[in-house]
Scaffold this motif. Structure first.
Motif, PDB file in Angstrom:
ATOM      1  N   GLN A 137       0.814  -1.212   0.000  1.00  0.00           N
ATOM      2  CA  GLN A 137       0.000   0.000   0.000  1.00  0.00           C
ATOM      3  C   GLN A 137       0.851   1.267   0.000  1.00  0.00           C
ATOM      4  O   GLN A 137       0.551   2.226  -0.695  1.00  0.00           O
ATOM      5  CB  GLN A 137      -0.914  -0.008   1.241  1.00  0.00           C
ATOM      6  N   ARG A 162      -2.854  -5.957   1.714  1.00  0.00           N
ATOM      7  CA  ARG A 162      -3.337  -5.338   2.929  1.00  0.00           C
ATOM      8  C   ARG A 162      -3.628  -3.840   2.769  1.00  0.00           C
ATOM      9  O   ARG A 162      -2.795  -3.085   2.308  1.00  0.00           O
ATOM     10  CB  ARG A 162      -2.271  -5.515   3.998  1.00  0.00           C
ATOM     11  N   GLY A 163      -4.817  -3.443   3.193  1.00  0.00           N
ATOM     12  CA  GLY A 163      -5.186  -2.032   3.163  1.00  0.00           C
ATOM     13  C   GLY A 163      -5.602  -1.561   1.781  1.00  0.00           C
ATOM     14  O   GLY A 163      -5.956  -0.407   1.602  1.00  0.00           O
ATOM     15  N   GLU A 643       9.100  12.100   6.465  1.00  0.00           N
ATOM     16  CA  GLU A 643       8.903  10.915   5.632  1.00  0.00           C
ATOM     17  C   GLU A 643       7.680  11.026   4.736  1.00  0.00           C
ATOM     18  O   GLU A 643       7.633  10.440   3.670  1.00  0.00           O
ATOM     19  CB  GLU A 643       8.786   9.653   6.497  1.00  0.00           C
ATOM     20  N   ASP A 644       6.686  11.786   5.167  1.00  0.00           N
ATOM     21  CA  ASP A 644       5.487  11.910   4.333  1.00  0.00           C
ATOM     22  C   ASP A 644       5.620  13.045   3.328  1.00  0.00           C
ATOM     23  O   ASP A 644       4.659  13.418   2.677  1.00  0.00           O
ATOM     24  CB  ASP A 644       4.240  12.089   5.206  1.00  0.00           C
ATOM     25  N   ARG A 646       6.315  16.253   3.872  1.00  0.00           N
ATOM     26  CA  ARG A 646       6.145  17.625   4.345  1.00  0.00           C
ATOM     27  C   ARG A 646       7.498  18.222   4.720  1.00  0.00           C
ATOM     28  O   ARG A 646       8.449  17.524   4.996  1.00  0.00           O
ATOM     29  CB  ARG A 646       5.215  17.648   5.558  1.00  0.00           C
TER      30      ARG A 646
END
Lengths: 669, 266
Positions: A137, A162-163, A643-644, A646
């Motif tokens: 994912q 998964r997800g 990590e995302d 930003r």
């Protein structure tokens, strides 16, 4: 199974015909797979730990999976010459997808799974990738995020469901579904995949690797079946690798080393590769598997040594004493015994044997290296002390020299001629010479065919006679061993004209468990200064044992006690440097502990964790100048990327410490 | 996280109905006439400042406290007070704010302890470990392993829980609750004391549990950001009284909630 049996029969006859002559030598990767499936159908091809139990996939089962995936990819429009992205950890289905892509004459492009989405855009556009096979994912989300910037990207295939059950976006599909679609396709179009497979030529392009590049934007390095297979096969023969070897496939698939050691050599030799459960379990899985053939970049070996050091410091006094004593014995004779040095005395051998029972054996077991017969370190230069540590334990760790462009193999250290400061002799079939300017040139069957769609860059590194410019400076010593000085670009001079080799100094520093990363500056200056990244785990442990409270990395890095600790490491490094007349003037004058860890997400390191010196010097120019100006602290504000994706900023006042310099001992010695 | 709310989940009828619950300890009124319901498959949050009565509310549902007034209806059966063993047997599991794991036992054993109610063989059979007991153990171990895989704690299977960092202990705690294969999962501040990354991980696990197993989730949390992101409906408590109830958007607009909670602390 029907499809495979048929395929194997077809290829089987082709192979039989070929076996009489030299033809067998020219099998492509998918043809090699079918050859193993035909001759040793039940032998283990790969293992994956699933729900705590190692699951084995035989060559026959793997071949069946590959044929189904290839059918599926064909049904999704993958044609000869198409690029297919592979993003994720080492997973059986990603390996199978790689072979499946090659079955159709497609070109897999493995990418670093920890790269942020924006970094991937460049590769997707450059290679015009339409189909991507991803692990889970996390990777699917990244690709969905950049899909509008990559108009070509039509299909995203994921392995772990998964997800992802509620992802109904068009073109997002599970590999599970693809396999089913592939079986239908193979039934409806019998022989299509097989015909592609047989039509595949040894000199066709078979994979593309984007170089991390310490400078500039990444370049796609195009390799053919021949260039990946030929040198790897020579080395396999030299080192007597065979079908019974066990390998742990734990490094990123995008790294050429991983591809050579556990893909190319896997299919050439038919040994077994083992895939760990997750990044965190690598050490545990390694112990369980007990690989016989092992490879690790120096940073992994450093991290292992740090773990050992931390655990020994936490051990009881008696054990610690025993460890120190026998490690001293090992340091003196271990490496020599491994090299077959006859001059080691009986008493020393006896002592080493005792050490083997008490310390080295159990330690090798803890490291998962009990069965290691052959180990390589590659990727970048290894610190001599680190190298000696593993060899002294009786682990046959050897250095090799190569790069993405040379399909790794340029030089390998022959058994019994292993030295810390050379990278060994050229591999059979590989020509190496040193140009007048001191640059190492290579001509080999393993050279890249070209940089993808970049004739200019290709022409810059590869001349008309097929010599490749490595960009490294080095020379051959009297025994014919190649010695690398440094990246040609990096080696420089101090203001007084004496040699300045930053990497050498950094490697010395990094041998200390407390230091994770170091960056030395001194080009054109009158002295050397350096940045240090502390190893959070080791320093944290050290602080805890002294009841030193700290809030986090940032806080720990500014503690006076930590400065003193790192100061003592720098001091020892200086003492070492002082012993070498050529390097005595490169002793470190001042150092500082950076307030943040260097991170590939901030472009400070490459994805293979190499320091991007120029970028760091620019980014932290204020700190560098403050060090050379002799200030004792400097305020700095830096951008960081989470990590995302930003952005945020970190502000800190970084202290700068003086280091003790030693008088040159060269005269006295 | 956005994708989660888009499609796929079917929120069913009321599974748990709390009516007029009042609880006091001596003169202290912990809860006063609290009523709310929980629908099947939804993520329901109970929020409120410290001391608002959130944990007391969970403890009533879970049978640790017996309320003086009111009743609780679970799947059509109405109780004046719940009994904790009975609650567990009915399929309500919980995690604890101040972790109640067996610190000396490893991760596998801790999660295995959540299978307690599902074990049919007796202690003697288990001690000798033959026939049914052996088969049963491997079946339970398989469930435990799938939970370990789900929560991504493979690296710490054999590590004593007391040696794990706090964020991981929280995950083990969740794992043990999942081992009961509950229909309703009560989470008491699953994100307390975590850093941003750990909170994001935990949010993802909570949503995945809800999504994959269809588990109804009742969670207490005082990190507003997390609550607004992952819940379907929110109950707001303040000084033991209910002051708001509705979707995150409704609650966010509720003036009483703003003054009692958002207004003061932010």
């Amino acid at each position: 199974m029907h499809g495979v049996a048929e395929t194997m029969a077809v290829v089987g006859t082709a192979v039989h015909a070929a076996q009489s002559g030299e033809g067998l030598q020219d099998l492509t990767f998918p043809q090699l797979l079918l050859e193993h499936a035909r001759t040793r159908p039940d032998a283990p091809a790969l293992r994956e730990k699933y729900l705590g139990i190692w699951q084995t996939m035989s060559w026959a089962r793997l071949a069946e999976q590959v044929m189904a995936l290839a059918g599926g990819l064909a049904a999704r429009g993958v044609r000869r010459g198409d690029h297919v992205a592979l993003i994720g950890d080492n997973r059986p289905n990603l390996y199978a997808s790689m072979i499946a892509t090659q079955c159709l004459g497609g070109i897999p492009v493995p990418m670093y799974q920890d790269a942020v989405a924006a970094e991937m855009v460049y590769v997707f556009r450059d290679a015009e990738i339409r189909v991507a096979v991803v692990e889970d994912q996390e990777q699917t989300d990244k690709l969905l995020e950049i899909r509008n910037q990559c108009p070509e990207l039509a299909t995203i295939l994921y392995d772990d469901e998964r997800g992802l059950r509620h992802y109904f976006q068009s073109g997002v599909e599970s590999l599970h579904a693809l396999v089913a679609a592939g079986r239908n396709y193979n039934q409806a179009h019998p022989g299509v995949v097989q015909r592609h497979l047989e039509a595949g030529g040894f000199h066709d392009d078979c994979a593309m690797f984007y170089t991390s590049g310490t400078t500039g934007s990444p370049k796609g390095v195009v390799h053919t079946h021949a260039s990946l297979i030929l040198p790897s096969r020579t080395v396999s023969r030299q080192e007597a690798l065979g079908p019974n070897d066990e390998v742990l496939a734990y490094l990123p698939m995008a790294w050429i080393g991983q591809n050579i050691f556990s893909y190319a050599q896997w299919l050439i030799n038919g040994f077994t590769i083992n895939m760990p459960e997750s990044q965190e379990t690598v050490m545990i899985d390694m112990r369980e598997v007990g690989p016989s053939y092992y490879f690790a970049p120096p940073r992994v070996l450093e991290a292992l040594l740090t773990t050992v050091t931390i655990r020994m410091e936490d051990a009881a006094g008696f054990k610690r004493g025993l460890f120190r004593h026998y490690m001293e014995v090992a340091r003196k004779v271990g490496g020599r015994i491994l090299d077959g040095d006859r001059s080691v005395g009986l008493f020393e051998r006896l002592q080493y044997q005792l050490g083997d029972w008490f310390i080295y054996g159990p330690l090798r077991n803890t490291l998962g290296m009990s069965r290691v017969r052959l180990a390589y370190t590659a990727g970048e230069a290894i610190g001599p002390d680190l190298f000696a540590f593993y060899r002294s334990l009786g682990i046959n760790l050897k250095q090799l020299y190569g790069s993405t462009e040379t399909a790794v193999w340029v030089c390998v250290q022959p058994d019994g001629q292993v030295r810390a400061d050379t990278v060994g002799k050229p591999v059979e079939g590989v020509e190496v010479r040193v140009s007048e300017s001191g640059e190492i040139l290579v001509r080999s069957p393993g050279l890249l065919r070209e940089y993808y769609r970049n004739a200019k860059a290709t022409a810059e590194v590869k001349d008309s006679e097929g010599w490749y410019r490595t960009g490294d400076a080095g020379y051959f010593d009297q025994e014919g061993h190649l010695r690398i000085i440094d990246r040609a670009r990096d080696v420089g001079q101090l203001a007084d004209g004496s040699l300045f080799a930053p990497k050498y100094i950094e490697n010395k520093l990094k041998f200390f468990p407390y230091i994770k990363e170091a960056v030395a500056f001194g080009q054109g200056r009158d002295q050397v200064c350096c940045f240090v990244n502390i190893d959070f785990e080791a320093c944290g442990n050290w602080a805890e044992r002294r009841n030193l409270a700290y809030a986090g990395y940032n806080d720990l890095a500014t503690k006076a006690e930590i400065y003193a600790l790192i100061g003592s490491c720098v001091d020892q490094t200086n003492a070492d440097l002082a012993r070498d007349p050529k390097l005595a003037s490169s002793q470190i004058c001042r150092f500082l502990i950076l307030h943040k860890e260097l991170d590939p997400d901030d472009d400070e390191l490459t994805r293979t964790r190499k320091v991007r010196r120029g970028f760091i010097a620019q980014k932290y120019a204020a700190l560098v100048e403050a060090m050379f100006a002799g200030k004792d602290s400097q305020f700095v504000e830096t951008q960081v990327k989470f990590e995302d994706g930003r952005m945020g900023s970190v502000r800190a006042t970084v202290a700068i410490a003086q280091a003790k310099r030693h008088g040159s001992l060269a005269g006295a010695a | 996280m956005e994708g989660h709310k888009l499609e796929g989940r079917r929120i069913g009828g009321v599974i748990l109905d709390v009516r007029d619950i009042s609880l006091s300890f001596g003169g202290v009124k912990a809860l006063t006439d609290i009523s709310f319901d929980v629908r099947e498959h939804e993520v329901r949050a109970i929020i409120g400042p410290n001391g608002a009565g959130k944990s007391s509310m969970l403890n009533c549902i879970n049978g640790v406290y017996s309320p003086q007034k009111g009743n609780i209806t679970f799947r059509g059966q109405t109780f004046d007070h719940m009994n904790s063993r009975q609650v567990a047997e009915m399929g309500i599991a919980r995690t604890f704010q101040n972790l109640a794991l067996f610190k000396g036992m490893n991760v596998v054993d801790n999660i295995m302890s959540g299978r307690n109610l599902k074990m049919k063989t007796n202690i003697l059979q288990q001690a000798i470990r033959i026939g049914a007991a052996e088969r049963e153990e491997s079946e339970h171990r398989a469930v435990v392993e799938s939970i370990i895989d789900f929560l991504e704690i493979q690296a710490w299977r054999k590590t004593p829980v007391g040696r794990l960092p706090y964020g991981l202990q929280k995950r083990v705690d969740l794992g043990r609750a999942l081992a009961m294969e509950p229909q309703v999962l009560l989470l008491d501040e699953p994100m307390a004391g975590m850093n941003l990354e750990e909170k994001q991980d935990m949010s993802r696990f909570v949503l995945d549990v809800n999504d994959q197993f269809g588990t109804t989730i009742v969670l207490i949390e005082h990190d507003m950001g997390v609550v607004m992101d992952i819940s379907d409906r929110v109950v707001v408590l303040d000084y033991g009284k209910k002051i708001g109830d509705g979707t995150p958007e409704e609650v966010r607009r509720n003036p009483e909630v703003i003054s009692a909670y958002l207004g003061t602390s932010h």
